[in-house]
Design a protein around this motif. Structure first.
Motif, PDB file in Angstrom:
ATOM      1  N   GLU A  82       0.615  -1.154  -0.037  1.00  0.00           N
ATOM      2  CA  GLU A  82      -0.057   0.121   0.312  1.00  0.00           C
ATOM      3  C   GLU A  82       0.954   1.247   0.108  1.00  0.00           C
ATOM      4  O   GLU A  82       1.561   1.282   1.137  1.00  0.00           O
ATOM      5  CB  GLU A  82      -0.924  -0.069   1.729  1.00  0.00           C
ATOM      6  CG  GLU A  82      -1.715  -0.964   1.608  1.00  0.00           C
ATOM      7  CD  GLU A  82      -2.605  -1.249   2.397  1.00  0.00           C
ATOM      8  OE1 GLU A  82      -3.675   0.174   3.175  1.00  0.00           O
ATOM      9  OE2 GLU A  82      -2.796  -2.004   3.371  1.00  0.00           O
ATOM     10  N   ARG A  83       0.845   2.182  -1.115  1.00  0.00           N
ATOM     11  CA  ARG A  83       1.243   3.427  -0.958  1.00  0.00           C
ATOM     12  C   ARG A  83       0.934   4.739  -0.894  1.00  0.00           C
ATOM     13  O   ARG A  83       0.826   5.552  -0.669  1.00  0.00           O
ATOM     14  CB  ARG A  83       2.535   3.434  -2.138  1.00  0.00           C
ATOM     15  CG  ARG A  83       3.444   4.315  -2.209  1.00  0.00           C
ATOM     16  CD  ARG A  83       4.668   4.705  -2.916  1.00  0.00           C
ATOM     17  NE  ARG A  83       5.411   6.008  -2.921  1.00  0.00           N
ATOM     18  CZ  ARG A  83       6.200   6.033  -3.369  1.00  0.00           C
ATOM     19  NH1 ARG A  83       7.063   5.583  -4.196  1.00  0.00           N
ATOM     20  NH2 ARG A  83       7.271   7.044  -3.597  1.00  0.00           N
ATOM     21  N   TRP A  84      -0.760   4.568  -2.368  1.00  0.00           N
ATOM     22  CA  TRP A  84      -1.348   5.975  -2.552  1.00  0.00           C
ATOM     23  C   TRP A  84      -2.475   6.549  -1.368  1.00  0.00           C
ATOM     24  O   TRP A  84      -3.070   5.378  -1.440  1.00  0.00           O
ATOM     25  CB  TRP A  84      -0.935   5.981  -3.857  1.00  0.00           C
ATOM     26  CG  TRP A  84      -0.648   5.387  -4.816  1.00  0.00           C
ATOM     27  CD1 TRP A  84      -0.510   4.083  -5.740  1.00  0.00           C
ATOM     28  CD2 TRP A  84       1.341   6.065  -5.149  1.00  0.00           C
ATOM     29  NE1 TRP A  84       1.039   3.830  -6.402  1.00  0.00           N
ATOM     30  CE2 TRP A  84       1.425   4.492  -5.675  1.00  0.00           C
ATOM     31  CE3 TRP A  84       1.766   6.975  -5.009  1.00  0.00           C
ATOM     32  CZ2 TRP A  84       3.066   5.280  -6.065  1.00  0.00           C
ATOM     33  CZ3 TRP A  84       2.812   7.058  -5.015  1.00  0.00           C
ATOM     34  CH2 TRP A  84       3.502   6.020  -5.963  1.00  0.00           C
ATOM     35  N   ALA A  85      -2.819   7.416  -1.257  1.00  0.00           N
ATOM     36  CA  ALA A  85      -3.601   7.904  -0.334  1.00  0.00           C
ATOM     37  C   ALA A  85      -4.642   7.517  -1.355  1.00  0.00           C
ATOM     38  O   ALA A  85      -6.476   7.282  -1.652  1.00  0.00           O
ATOM     39  CB  ALA A  85      -3.377   8.777   0.202  1.00  0.00           C
ATOM     40  N   ALA A  98      -3.637  -1.257  -7.379  1.00  0.00           N
ATOM     41  CA  ALA A  98      -3.543  -2.347  -6.459  1.00  0.00           C
ATOM     42  C   ALA A  98      -2.280  -1.935  -5.838  1.00  0.00           C
ATOM     43  O   ALA A  98      -1.685  -2.989  -5.117  1.00  0.00           O
ATOM     44  CB  ALA A  98      -1.920  -3.290  -7.524  1.00  0.00           C
ATOM     45  N   THR A  99      -1.874  -0.758  -5.503  1.00  0.00           N
ATOM     46  CA  THR A  99      -0.518   0.146  -4.618  1.00  0.00           C
ATOM     47  C   THR A  99      -1.748   0.649  -3.885  1.00  0.00           C
ATOM     48  O   THR A  99      -1.169   1.449  -3.054  1.00  0.00           O
ATOM     49  CB  THR A  99       0.247  -0.041  -5.278  1.00  0.00           C
ATOM     50  OG1 THR A  99      -0.103   0.945  -6.164  1.00  0.00           O
ATOM     51  CG2 THR A  99       1.569  -1.423  -5.404  1.00  0.00           C
ATOM     52  N   ARG A 101      -9.254   1.574   1.705  1.00  0.00           N
ATOM     53  CA  ARG A 101     -10.286   2.886   0.898  1.00  0.00           C
ATOM     54  C   ARG A 101      -9.446   3.860   0.747  1.00  0.00           C
ATOM     55  O   ARG A 101     -10.339   4.993   0.471  1.00  0.00           O
ATOM     56  CB  ARG A 101     -10.863   3.297   3.078  1.00  0.00           C
ATOM     57  CG  ARG A 101     -11.591   2.359   3.405  1.00  0.00           C
ATOM     58  CD  ARG A 101     -12.510   2.578   4.006  1.00  0.00           C
ATOM     59  NE  ARG A 101     -13.629   3.195   4.370  1.00  0.00           N
ATOM     60  CZ  ARG A 101     -14.747   2.681   3.726  1.00  0.00           C
ATOM     61  NH1 ARG A 101     -14.465   1.602   3.583  1.00  0.00           N
ATOM     62  NH2 ARG A 101     -15.661   3.780   3.453  1.00  0.00           N
ATOM     63  N   GLY A 102      -8.755   3.682  -0.642  1.00  0.00           N
ATOM     64  CA  GLY A 102      -8.589   5.373  -0.832  1.00  0.00           C
ATOM     65  C   GLY A 102      -9.240   4.986  -2.466  1.00  0.00           C
ATOM     66  O   GLY A 102     -10.158   4.509  -2.168  1.00  0.00           O
TER      67      GLY A 102
END
Ligand SMILES: NC(=O)c1ccc[n+]([C@@H]2O[C@H](COP(=O)([O-])OP(=O)(O)OC[C@H]3O[C@@H](n4cnc5c(N)ncnc54)[C@H](OP(=O)(O)O)[C@@H]3O)[C@@H](O)[C@H]2O)c1
Length: 327
Positions: A212-215, A231-232, A236-237
């Motif tokens: 997980e990286r991006w808001a 996928a990253t 809940r982004g």
């Protein structure tokens, strides 16, 4: 007669030409506009080169947007002298568009030129910039705050990407720009990107779900890039998808959506209702730094637009191209 670009398709093939155009080419419409500025968007590149079947009626004046002054109107909402802009509605695809000195359209398609913009600035923003604003609004309405983490912007050097970076930075977000042109990193950082990554990190087939990286994400590229972005994205982004510069496929799985509650927003500028457009243009007036808009914009003449279309599709144009219709 007026000057403009005209696309014809006949036995001789598909051809766009800068020429004098007879008034009889203008379609039905209750408002006639003296066009002052237009722009070259990705879709205009597709129309001019014929690389994709964007144009569905011939002969056609391309140009999906324009800014100008009303020169005739039988629509009660508009009078001679009103300053107006137009984005989308099939203009430049099924209805003659903005890459000409004159356009005739339906009055209900027009938006008043926002008071804080000149016609040139409105078209420096153009459909690309207005779409970037729609993407940012989608992420905001999802509830993403600057403190939630990094926002990924793909196709960063393009029109949508450049405006999205400038807007997100002004709003306090931490923006990661993904580009195939790392040599333009200084430009992207000057627009407000906090870091720059090579688009190759996202463009190859990836795993159904990754770290997980991006808001949030603003994606102008599509294909594996969009799949990898989903996928990253963090739990809940949200991802706002508006483009296909890398391909129209979406080779993803349901995993980001059912395991992480990721939301994928589809962004369409062409048929967006008037209230949505008005909100976007009002926000652009408030949240787009005019100095950054200037830094990302190059002016070209209408007579040069055909030559720039291929370069735009090849990803060789940085930022936005505003088209001065008077030259
Ligand atoms: N949904 C809508 O209503 C709407 C409205 C406007 C635009 N769009 C779409 O949004 C996309 C971007 O429009 P734009 O006006 O910003 O176009 P643009 O100015 O040509 O920018 C596209 C950018 O995408 C990147 N790119 C180009 N080819 C690529 C490839 N093969 N793989 C990965 N990245 C690639 C390049 O950025 P880097 O060099 O930085 O990698 C390029 O500058 C287009 O697909 C357009 O049709 C949709």
């Amino acid at each position: 007669m007026f000057k403009g670009i005209l696309i014809n398709k006949d036995e001789a093939g598909y051809k766009a030409q800068y020429q004098s155009i007879d008034d009889s080419v203008l379609p039905e419409g209750d408002v006639t506009v003296k066009v002052e500025w237009s722009t070259l968007n990705y879709k205009d590149g597709l129309a001019i080169t014929g690389k994709s079947p964007v144009v569905r009626r011939f002969p056609m004046v391309p140009g999906i947007d324009f800014a100008g002054t009303v020169s005739a109107s039988s629509n009660p909402a508009w009078k001679i002298g009103d300053k107006v802009i137009l984005n989308g509605w099939g203009v430049g695809e099924t209805h003659c568009g903005g890459l000409a000195e004159v356009a005739r359209v339906k009055g209900e398609w027009l938006v008043a030129l926002p008071p804080n913009f000149t016609a040139r600035q409105a078209m420096a923003i153009g459909t690309a910039g207005y779409t970037a604003m729609l993407c940012v609004i989608a992420l905001e309405k999802h509830g993403i705050k600057p403190a939630d983490g990094e926002i990924l912007v793909t196709g960063a050097n393009g029109g949508v990407g450049s405006v999205a970076i400038a807007l997100l930075a002004k709003l306090g977000y931490n923006v990661v720009a993904s580009t195939g042109r790392l040599a333009e990193s200084d430009y992207l950082k000057a627009l407000g990107a906090t870091s720059v990554i090579d688009r190759n990190e996202l463009s190859a087939p990836g795993k159904p779900i990754g770290k997980e990286r991006w808001a949030g994400v603003v994606d102008a590229v599509g294909s594996h890039t969009l799949a990898n972005a989903c996928a990253t994205t963090k739990y809940r982004g949200a991802v706002a998808a508006c483009g296909l510069a890398g391909g129209m496929d979406f080779p993803s799985t349901v995993m980001p959506f059912i395991l992480r509650g990721v939301t994928l927003y589809g962004i369409d500028s062409v048929m967006a209702p008037l209230t949505v457009r008005q909100e976007a243009w009002q926000r652009l007036g408030k949240d787009l730094d005019p100095a950054k808009l200037d830094a990302m914009t190059s002016d070209i003449g209408l007579s040069e637009a055909i030559a720039y279309a291929s370069a735009l599709l090849a990803g060789e144009v940085r930022g936005r191209l505003a088209v001065d219709v008077s030259r």
